[in-house]
Write a protein that holds these residues in place. Structure first.
Motif, PDB file in Angstrom:
ATOM      1  N   GLY A 187      -7.999 -10.018  -4.715  1.00  0.00           N
ATOM      2  CA  GLY A 187      -7.521  -9.775  -3.371  1.00  0.00           C
ATOM      3  C   GLY A 187      -8.477 -10.377  -2.353  1.00  0.00           C
ATOM      4  N   GLY A 188      -8.426  -9.865  -1.137  1.00  0.00           N
ATOM      5  CA  GLY A 188      -9.378 -10.316  -0.137  1.00  0.00           C
ATOM      6  C   GLY A 188      -9.037 -11.635   0.526  1.00  0.00           C
ATOM      7  N   ASP A 189      -7.741 -11.985   0.571  1.00  0.00           N
ATOM      8  CA  ASP A 189      -7.365 -13.235   1.241  1.00  0.00           C
ATOM      9  C   ASP A 189      -7.463 -13.106   2.760  1.00  0.00           C
ATOM     10  OD1 ASP A 189      -4.732 -14.207  -1.131  1.00  0.00           O
ATOM     11  OD2 ASP A 189      -6.922 -14.317  -1.216  1.00  0.00           O
ATOM     12  N   MET A 190      -7.472 -11.887   3.244  1.00  0.00           N
ATOM     13  CA  MET A 190      -7.698 -11.642   4.665  1.00  0.00           C
ATOM     14  C   MET A 190      -8.330 -10.272   4.787  1.00  0.00           C
ATOM     15  SD  MET A 190      -3.839 -10.900   6.053  1.00  0.00           S
ATOM     16  CE  MET A 190      -3.164 -12.388   5.334  1.00  0.00           C
ATOM     17  N   TRP A 191      -8.872  -9.982   5.981  1.00  0.00           N
ATOM     18  CA  TRP A 191      -9.633  -8.752   6.164  1.00  0.00           C
ATOM     19  C   TRP A 191      -9.216  -8.032   7.425  1.00  0.00           C
ATOM     20  CZ3 TRP A 191     -12.217  -7.964   1.932  1.00  0.00           C
ATOM     21  CH2 TRP A 191     -12.676  -9.064   1.193  1.00  0.00           C
ATOM     22  N   GLY A 192      -9.320  -6.699   7.372  1.00  0.00           N
ATOM     23  CA  GLY A 192      -9.240  -5.874   8.567  1.00  0.00           C
ATOM     24  C   GLY A 192     -10.609  -5.309   8.852  1.00  0.00           C
ATOM     25  N   GLU A 193     -10.667  -4.328   9.719  1.00  0.00           N
ATOM     26  CA  GLU A 193     -11.937  -3.666  10.008  1.00  0.00           C
ATOM     27  C   GLU A 193     -12.367  -2.848   8.803  1.00  0.00           C
ATOM     28  OE1 GLU A 193     -11.351  -3.041  14.823  1.00  0.00           O
ATOM     29  OE2 GLU A 193     -12.220  -1.465  13.583  1.00  0.00           O
ATOM     30  N   GLY A 194     -13.641  -2.798   8.593  1.00  0.00           N
ATOM     31  CA  GLY A 194     -14.186  -2.024   7.491  1.00  0.00           C
ATOM     32  C   GLY A 194     -14.513  -0.605   7.907  1.00  0.00           C
ATOM     33  N   THR A 195     -14.991   0.169   6.952  1.00  0.00           N
ATOM     34  CA  THR A 195     -15.420   1.535   7.198  1.00  0.00           C
ATOM     35  C   THR A 195     -16.800   1.732   6.589  1.00  0.00           C
ATOM     36  OG1 THR A 195     -14.754   3.874   7.015  1.00  0.00           O
ATOM     37  CG2 THR A 195     -14.251   2.456   5.131  1.00  0.00           C
TER      38      THR A 195
ATOM     39  N   LEU B 100     -16.490  10.590  -1.701  1.00  0.00           N
ATOM     40  CA  LEU B 100     -15.691  10.203  -0.542  1.00  0.00           C
ATOM     41  C   LEU B 100     -14.419   9.552  -1.055  1.00  0.00           C
ATOM     42  CD1 LEU B 100     -18.185   8.500   1.969  1.00  0.00           C
ATOM     43  CD2 LEU B 100     -16.931  10.637   2.355  1.00  0.00           C
ATOM     44  N   ARG B 101     -13.359   9.637  -0.270  1.00  0.00           N
ATOM     45  CA  ARG B 101     -12.132   8.906  -0.589  1.00  0.00           C
ATOM     46  C   ARG B 101     -11.796   7.979   0.572  1.00  0.00           C
ATOM     47  NH1 ARG B 101      -5.966  10.971  -1.744  1.00  0.00           N
ATOM     48  NH2 ARG B 101      -6.031  11.303   0.520  1.00  0.00           N
ATOM     49  N   LEU B 102     -11.788   6.697   0.282  1.00  0.00           N
ATOM     50  CA  LEU B 102     -11.425   5.710   1.285  1.00  0.00           C
ATOM     51  C   LEU B 102      -9.928   5.430   1.202  1.00  0.00           C
ATOM     52  CD1 LEU B 102     -14.317   3.108   0.913  1.00  0.00           C
ATOM     53  CD2 LEU B 102     -14.261   5.240   2.239  1.00  0.00           C
ATOM     54  N   SER B 103      -9.345   5.127   2.361  1.00  0.00           N
ATOM     55  CA  SER B 103      -7.927   4.767   2.424  1.00  0.00           C
ATOM     56  C   SER B 103      -7.781   3.365   3.004  1.00  0.00           C
ATOM     57  CB  SER B 103      -7.160   5.757   3.307  1.00  0.00           C
ATOM     58  OG  SER B 103      -7.209   7.059   2.785  1.00  0.00           O
ATOM     59  N   CYS B 104      -6.819   2.638   2.496  1.00  0.00           N
ATOM     60  CA  CYS B 104      -6.476   1.304   3.000  1.00  0.00           C
ATOM     61  C   CYS B 104      -4.989   1.350   3.317  1.00  0.00           C
ATOM     62  CB  CYS B 104      -6.800   0.267   1.934  1.00  0.00           C
ATOM     63  SG  CYS B 104      -6.304  -1.423   2.360  1.00  0.00           S
ATOM     64  N   THR B 105      -4.669   1.393   4.605  1.00  0.00           N
ATOM     65  CA  THR B 105      -3.289   1.576   5.031  1.00  0.00           C
ATOM     66  C   THR B 105      -2.748   0.281   5.607  1.00  0.00           C
ATOM     67  OG1 THR B 105      -3.740   3.893   5.490  1.00  0.00           O
ATOM     68  CG2 THR B 105      -1.746   2.946   6.462  1.00  0.00           C
ATOM     69  N   ALA B 106      -1.544  -0.050   5.209  1.00  0.00           N
ATOM     70  CA  ALA B 106      -0.921  -1.308   5.623  1.00  0.00           C
ATOM     71  C   ALA B 106       0.045  -1.100   6.773  1.00  0.00           C
ATOM     72  CB  ALA B 106      -0.176  -1.921   4.445  1.00  0.00           C
ATOM     73  N   SER B 107       0.129  -2.111   7.610  1.00  0.00           N
ATOM     74  CA  SER B 107       1.144  -2.153   8.661  1.00  0.00           C
ATOM     75  C   SER B 107       1.723  -3.565   8.699  1.00  0.00           C
ATOM     76  CB  SER B 107       0.537  -1.786  10.018  1.00  0.00           C
ATOM     77  OG  SER B 107      -0.479  -2.689  10.365  1.00  0.00           O
TER      78      SER B 107
ATOM     79  N   GLN C 203      -6.006  -1.605   7.232  1.00  0.00           N
ATOM     80  CA  GLN C 203      -7.047  -0.869   7.942  1.00  0.00           C
ATOM     81  C   GLN C 203      -7.712   0.077   6.967  1.00  0.00           C
ATOM     82  OE1 GLN C 203      -8.113  -0.893  11.400  1.00  0.00           O
ATOM     83  NE2 GLN C 203      -9.741   0.232  10.352  1.00  0.00           N
ATOM     84  N   ALA C 204      -9.019  -0.086   6.811  1.00  0.00           N
ATOM     85  CA  ALA C 204      -9.788   0.808   5.955  1.00  0.00           C
ATOM     86  C   ALA C 204     -10.284   1.994   6.755  1.00  0.00           C
ATOM     87  CB  ALA C 204     -10.972   0.057   5.340  1.00  0.00           C
ATOM     88  N   SER C 205     -10.311   3.166   6.143  1.00  0.00           N
ATOM     89  CA  SER C 205     -10.806   4.374   6.802  1.00  0.00           C
ATOM     90  C   SER C 205     -11.342   5.338   5.758  1.00  0.00           C
ATOM     91  CB  SER C 205      -9.691   5.040   7.616  1.00  0.00           C
ATOM     92  OG  SER C 205      -8.635   5.445   6.766  1.00  0.00           O
TER      93      SER C 205
ATOM     94  N   ASN D 181       2.358   3.512   1.692  1.00  0.00           N
ATOM     95  CA  ASN D 181       1.840   2.172   1.999  1.00  0.00           C
ATOM     96  C   ASN D 181       0.309   2.179   2.078  1.00  0.00           C
ATOM     97  OD1 ASN D 181       3.039  -0.337   2.095  1.00  0.00           O
ATOM     98  ND2 ASN D 181       3.150  -0.410   4.327  1.00  0.00           N
ATOM     99  N   THR D 182      -0.305   2.896   1.146  1.00  0.00           N
ATOM    100  CA  THR D 182      -1.752   3.114   1.174  1.00  0.00           C
ATOM    101  C   THR D 182      -2.354   2.948  -0.216  1.00  0.00           C
ATOM    102  OG1 THR D 182      -1.532   4.664   3.023  1.00  0.00           O
ATOM    103  CG2 THR D 182      -3.560   4.790   1.743  1.00  0.00           C
ATOM    104  N   VAL D 183      -3.517   2.336  -0.245  1.00  0.00           N
ATOM    105  CA  VAL D 183      -4.338   2.253  -1.462  1.00  0.00           C
ATOM    106  C   VAL D 183      -5.597   3.067  -1.222  1.00  0.00           C
ATOM    107  CG1 VAL D 183      -5.732   0.720  -2.898  1.00  0.00           C
ATOM    108  CG2 VAL D 183      -3.421   0.052  -2.241  1.00  0.00           C
ATOM    109  N   TYR D 184      -5.990   3.838  -2.223  1.00  0.00           N
ATOM    110  CA  TYR D 184      -7.150   4.715  -2.109  1.00  0.00           C
ATOM    111  C   TYR D 184      -8.281   4.229  -3.007  1.00  0.00           C
ATOM    112  CZ  TYR D 184      -3.623   7.834  -0.174  1.00  0.00           C
ATOM    113  OH  TYR D 184      -2.607   8.365   0.577  1.00  0.00           O
ATOM    114  N   LEU D 185      -9.495   4.553  -2.604  1.00  0.00           N
ATOM    115  CA  LEU D 185     -10.657   4.354  -3.464  1.00  0.00           C
ATOM    116  C   LEU D 185     -11.419   5.675  -3.499  1.00  0.00           C
ATOM    117  CD1 LEU D 185     -12.203   2.231  -5.172  1.00  0.00           C
ATOM    118  CD2 LEU D 185     -13.704   1.927  -3.177  1.00  0.00           C
TER     119      LEU D 185
END
Length: 119
Positions: free
Chosen positions: A105-113, A17-24, A4-6, A78-82
């Motif tokens: 990467g990018g083999d699958m996608w969640g919602e974007g921000t 800005l700092r984006l976060s990509c959190t895994a579940s 999930q990107a946020s 469990n997070t990657v930042y940009l």
């Protein structure tokens, strides 16, 4: 693993800005994580990628963001930042993160921000 990107928002030219990509549903440590973006009417493009911490954790950047964006990971969270600095109007897009076994990467996608940079 689901991502999930946020962290998107509206910022002025030159801002940050700092984006976060959190895994579940799994750990990020075994995956490369890529950040991609898609502007209206354009193809989705790769922005940055970080290799899995189980390999060398190396990073990659597109020429358009090199020197302005920094990708990093916090496996404990469990997070990657940009981190995006010196933002330009052409950075306006929906940003997505996606895992892969290798960069980009990018083999699958969640919602974007949404990131909007106003001049």
């Amino acid at each position: 693993v689901q991502l999930q990107a946020s962290g998107g928002g509206l910022v002025q030219t030159g801002g940050s800005l700092r984006l976060s990509c959190t895994a579940s549903g799994g750990t990020l440590r075994y995956y490369a994580i890529g950040w991609f973006r898609q502007a209206p009417g354009k193809e989705r493009e790769a922005v940055s990628c970080i290799s899995s911490s189980d390999t060398d954790g190396s990073t990659e950047y597109s020429d358009s963001v090199k020197g302005r964006f920094t990708i990093s990971s916090d496996i404990a969270k469990n997070t990657v930042y940009l981190q995006m600095n010196s933002l330009k109007s052409e950075d306006t897009a929906v940003y997505y993160c996606g895992p892969g076994f290798a960069c980009p990467g990018g083999d699958m996608w969640g919602e974007g921000t949404q990131v909007t940079v106003s001049s």
